[in-house]
Write a protein that holds these residues in place. Structure first.
Motif, PDB file in Angstrom:
ATOM      1  N   ASN A   1       4.989 -16.225  -8.669  1.00 18.27           N
ATOM      2  CA  ASN A   1       5.716 -15.021  -9.095  1.00 18.27           C
ATOM      3  C   ASN A   1       4.868 -13.764  -9.002  1.00 18.27           C
ATOM      4  O   ASN A   1       5.345 -12.697  -8.636  1.00 18.27           O
ATOM      5  CB  ASN A   1       6.222 -15.198 -10.529  1.00 18.27           C
ATOM      6  CG  ASN A   1       7.329 -16.235 -10.610  1.00 18.27           C
ATOM      7  OD1 ASN A   1       7.965 -16.551  -9.612  1.00 18.27           O
ATOM      8  ND2 ASN A   1       7.554 -16.769 -11.794  1.00 18.27           N
TER       9      ASN A   1
ATOM     10  N   PHE B   1       4.950 -11.875  -5.599  1.00 17.06           N
ATOM     11  CA  PHE B   1       6.182 -11.374  -4.995  1.00 17.06           C
ATOM     12  C   PHE B   1       6.071  -9.888  -4.654  1.00 17.06           C
ATOM     13  O   PHE B   1       6.523  -9.437  -3.607  1.00 17.06           O
ATOM     14  CB  PHE B   1       7.365 -11.611  -5.924  1.00 17.06           C
ATOM     15  CG  PHE B   1       7.870 -13.031  -5.893  1.00 17.06           C
ATOM     16  CD1 PHE B   1       7.906 -13.745  -4.718  1.00 17.06           C
ATOM     17  CD2 PHE B   1       8.313 -13.651  -7.048  1.00 17.06           C
ATOM     18  CE1 PHE B   1       8.367 -15.052  -4.676  1.00 17.06           C
ATOM     19  CE2 PHE B   1       8.788 -14.953  -7.030  1.00 17.06           C
ATOM     20  CZ  PHE B   1       8.805 -15.655  -5.843  1.00 17.06           C
ATOM     21  N   GLU B   2       5.517  -9.094  -5.559  1.00 10.28           N
ATOM     22  CA  GLU B   2       5.394  -7.658  -5.328  1.00 10.28           C
ATOM     23  C   GLU B   2       3.997  -7.328  -4.825  1.00 10.28           C
ATOM     24  O   GLU B   2       3.003  -7.779  -5.392  1.00 10.28           O
ATOM     25  CB  GLU B   2       5.679  -6.895  -6.625  1.00 10.28           C
ATOM     26  CG  GLU B   2       7.084  -7.109  -7.176  1.00 10.28           C
ATOM     27  CD  GLU B   2       8.167  -6.711  -6.191  1.00 10.28           C
ATOM     28  OE1 GLU B   2       7.967  -5.707  -5.458  1.00 10.28           O
ATOM     29  OE2 GLU B   2       9.214  -7.381  -6.145  1.00 10.28           O
TER      30      GLU B   2
ATOM     31  N   HIS C   1      16.051  -8.372   1.453  1.00  9.77           N
ATOM     32  CA  HIS C   1      15.767  -8.172   0.030  1.00  9.77           C
ATOM     33  C   HIS C   1      16.757  -8.921  -0.858  1.00  9.77           C
ATOM     34  O   HIS C   1      16.395  -9.360  -1.954  1.00  9.77           O
ATOM     35  CB  HIS C   1      15.781  -6.682  -0.298  1.00  9.77           C
ATOM     36  CG  HIS C   1      14.627  -5.931   0.289  1.00  9.77           C
ATOM     37  ND1 HIS C   1      14.485  -4.565   0.174  1.00  9.77           N
ATOM     38  CD2 HIS C   1      13.552  -6.357   1.001  1.00  9.77           C
ATOM     39  CE1 HIS C   1      13.382  -4.180   0.793  1.00  9.77           C
ATOM     40  NE2 HIS C   1      12.805  -5.253   1.315  1.00  9.77           N
TER      41      HIS C   1
ATOM     42  N   GLN D   1      13.251 -13.023  -2.355  1.00 11.81           N
ATOM     43  CA  GLN D   1      12.507 -12.168  -3.276  1.00 11.81           C
ATOM     44  C   GLN D   1      11.138 -11.814  -2.699  1.00 11.81           C
ATOM     45  O   GLN D   1      10.418 -12.679  -2.203  1.00 11.81           O
ATOM     46  CB  GLN D   1      12.319 -12.874  -4.619  1.00 11.81           C
ATOM     47  CG  GLN D   1      11.676 -12.006  -5.689  1.00 11.81           C
ATOM     48  CD  GLN D   1      11.587 -12.709  -7.028  1.00 11.81           C
ATOM     49  OE1 GLN D   1      11.998 -13.868  -7.165  1.00 11.81           O
ATOM     50  NE2 GLN D   1      11.060 -12.041  -8.022  1.00 11.81           N
TER      51      GLN D   1
END
Length: 712
Positions: A102, A105-106, A247, A251
């Motif tokens: 997680n 992801f960004e 998008h 993710q």
């Protein structure tokens, strides 16, 4: 003939000259040769009938037919539109099974490094999904120095082989494929792609579907063609729709535009972000700027991008083709400037080290080259960010394979999917300055996989040597942390670990973890953990125990080399040698669970028998498996064995039945293709055994593992 000759020469030039120069040469060649081409054709004599010689070339590749699983690109719009890839026998084998954590992801809000892998047209040793036989195959192991990895080739749709996605994701790195249009063929494809708004949307959706199905993270769009200005609106529709669809489906997905065709339809590399390419940048996730930029271009690009300056990836060609600083061993010159100007970098073709056979050997040259990146930008990735943590130091290639200290194969092999977490080993230009050298060793015995971490050199009786292994952000929580590792060493060479813990209130603590000879640590460390030690049959010592550091974060793991106390080295050189086979860190509650054999369904498909020599038979078969009841269990790897059962029972000296398991390979999906297995005469049945491996390094006992039995 002359046209073919010149074009053949041009096809070899990209490794030596820039793309812009190549395009100019091609245009010049076409303008010179076109008037003569018709005359030469008319002057040629008519071909006479010839006797056709029988060809022994292998039949063309048919993706619908069972064969050893490979990765391959999509070469036509027709195949992309028809979704033909999903009908391929190879499709299920090409799925990545390692997801990004997680936290990955960004993309981080800082300058980033994108690495674009371009080697020998792509799909070389890495195309063999279940692994190849080249122990010297190319690999990357400096994942802590990058954020995004692009798999590049000159095919229309370049799908990353799953081995790259698996290991990059394991290390927190995103993976992109490439969609490219180039040369005259690219213009023809563009006419279809951009014929209508609906066609642009269709192909964008097909590309997004591939990413979602295969488990990678997005696309690099490389449109190196001239366009009619009337096609630009539909090109923008294609980019925008692809980005938005990506998008919504995946993710953290990315679509990155390559600096090539402009908003006016001209093929003019801008080498910066400006008004000619910013309209494309505005509707996707970033731009890969061409690599022939000048010194002030990064700063100018950052000003144009404003609050998106980290989405500007300034290209650096490691081959040095008109790139700032010259690339090669001076790649850090461009990196230093980009770091100063606070923009991101796109490193193109770091495989230069491998392709040009930089001395003295690939491993040393690779470590030296990436050390330039680390010195310039520092460490970008810290892994892992969640427990459990497991590594066996495997680089995805080697000369043997071991499981729990027992060698199961002595064949050369390569499979990047098998890479475990790679250590943050520093590179020393002067190896004589360190008393102990640290290296990933493929030749010595391994505890698990095909490598170990070897420590060798000299060490005096009262000396200690430490080496950085990992930097992480592992929150230990409120339960004890269970640590285990394996060591094989020569007499008087002791090897332990030092765990680094950090707390906002208590600060930083270094805790040695070892089994013996701890007196010399007294007074140097506030905590010392003594582990239990067990010797296994292969001579490896397994050390394990628990640490209670509630509320702390594990921020680092180091190795410490030392001597027992006391030790007498007066009568000989202070030679030191030890091997670290694996490291596991988990919470006390993270125990391994393997469903019994009866919980699985295993089946055989595409069974093909042929005759061999001396009464033997040759078998090819696809084995697939899955749990009968859907429960949330994920096994990242499966070892595949075969037991060849004869009618007569063979007993060993103890009077027990002799069982011989032949290791076939490792699977990272729930399927494995066995190709051309020799079955000697006298064998009545084959038992294919699937051994599950979990993310702590534990494996299911073979007697409890699921299997498929086939009568011969």
């Amino acid at each position: 003939m002359f046209r073919f000759l010149f074009q053949s020469v041009l096809s070899l030039l990209p490794a030596y000259i820039s793309r812009e120069t190549l395009t100019t040469l091609r245009k010049l060649l076409n303008s010179i040769l076109f008037p003569f081409h018709f005359l030469i054709f008319m002057a040629q004599p008519q071909p006479q009938p010839q006797i056709q010689l029988q060809s022994h070339d292998p039949p063309p590749f048919n993706p619908l037919q069972p064969s050893v699983p490979i990765s391959y690109p999509i070469k036509t719009l027709k195949d992309l539109a028809s979704r033909a890839y999903f009908d391929s026998f190879h499709y299920p084998f090409n799925k990545s099974t390692v997801s990004l954590q997680n936290a990955a992801f960004e993309l981080p809000n800082r300058p980033r490094i994108l690495v674009c892998h371009d080697m020998q047209g792509g799909y070389v040793d890495d195309k063999w999904v279940q692994g190849g036989s080249n122990a010297d195959a190319y690999a990357i192991w400096h994942w802590y120095l990058m954020d995004v990895f692009v798999y590049f080739s000159h095919n229309l749709v370049t799908l990353p082989p799953p081995c790259w996605t698996n290991t990059a994701h394991r290390h927190g790195v995103k993976v992109l494929g490439t969609f490219i249009l180039e040369w005259d063929e690219g213009r023809t494809i563009a006419n279809e792609l951009l014929s209508t708004k609906e066609s642009a949307h269709l192909y964008a959706e097909r590309l997004a579907e591939l990413v979602s199905a295969l488990g990678f993270d997005g696309w690099l769009l490389n449109m190196e063609i001239e366009l009619d200005v009337k096609q630009i609106p539909n090109m923008k529709e294609f980019i925008s729709h692809l980005t938005q669809t990506m998008h919504s489906l995946v993710q953290g997905s990315l679509v990155i535009w390559y600096d090539s065709v402009t908003i006016d339809g001209d093929l003019q590399w801008q080498n910066q972000l400006n008004e000619k390419n910013k309209p494309f940048f505005d509707i996707c996730d970033g731009i890969f700027v061409n690599y022939t930029w000048e010194e002030n271009y990064p700063k100018l690009s950052a000003a144009v991008a404003r609050d998106r300056k980290y989405d500007v990836y300034m290209g650096i060609d490691v081959f040095g083709r008109n790139t700032y600083g010259g690339g090669k061993w001076n790649t850090n010159v461009a990196l230093d400037l980009l770091r100063k100007d606070d923009v991101s970098a796109a490193i193109f073709a770091p495989g230069w080290v491998y392709e040009t056979k930089q001395p003295p050997d690939f491993e040393t040259a690779q470590n030296r080259w990436w050390s330039l990146v680390e010195k310039s930008w520092g460490i970008l990735q810290k892994y892992q960010k969640a427990l459990p943590f497991y590594t066996n130091f495997d680089q995805g290639r080697g000369f043997h394979i071991s499981i729990e200290g027992r060698q199961v194969s002595n064949a050369s092999w390569n499979n990047i999917s098998s890479q475990s977490f790679q250590p943050f080993l520093g590179f020393n230009d002067d190896p004589n300055s360190d008393t102990v050298q640290v290296l990933v060793d493929f030749k010595e015995a391994s505890y698990s996989g095909g490598a170990n971490l070897t420590f060798k050199g000299t060490l005096e009786s009262d000396a200690q040597f430490t080496a950085r292994l990992f930097e992480g952000e592992l929150l230990s929580g409120d339960s004890p942390v269970h640590v285990s590792y394996s060591v094989k060493s020569k007499e008087n060479s002791l090897l332990g670990l030092i765990m680094e813990f950090s707390s906002p209130t208590e600060g930083r603590k270094l805790v040695p973890i070892t089994a013996e000879g701890t007196d010399q640590f007294l007074g140097k460390f506030s905590h010392i953990i003594v582990l239990d030690q067990v010797q296994n049959a292969s001579g490896w010592s397994i050390l394990e125990g628990e640490i209670e550091m509630n509320g702390y974060t594990i921020t680092g793991i180091r190795a410490i080399c030392y001597r027992p106390d006391p030790v007498d080295l007066a009568h000989g050189p202070a030679q030191y040698f030890a091997m670290l086979g694996h490291v596991t860190v988990k919470t006390a509650g993270q125990s391994s669970y393997f469903p019994p054999s009866s919980s699985w369904l295993v089946k055989g498909e595409y069974i093909k028998w042929t005759s061999g020599s001396e009464g033997s038979k040759i078998l090819s078969i696809k084995i697939s498996w899955g749990l009968l009841v859907r429960i949330f269990l994920h096994f990242p790897k499966y070892n595949v064995y075969v037991e060849k059962l004869a009618g007569k029972t063979f007993l060993n000296r103890s009077g027990r039945q002799e069982t011989t398991y032949e290791y076939l390979g490792a699977a990272y999906v729930q399927a494995f293709y066995v190709s051309n297995l020799t079955v000697p005469s006298g064998v009545d049945s084959l038992k294919f055994i699937i051994q599950a491996c979990d993310d702590t390094g534990s494996i299911q006992k073979l007697d409890d593992s699921p299997f498929f039995q086939l009568d011969v």
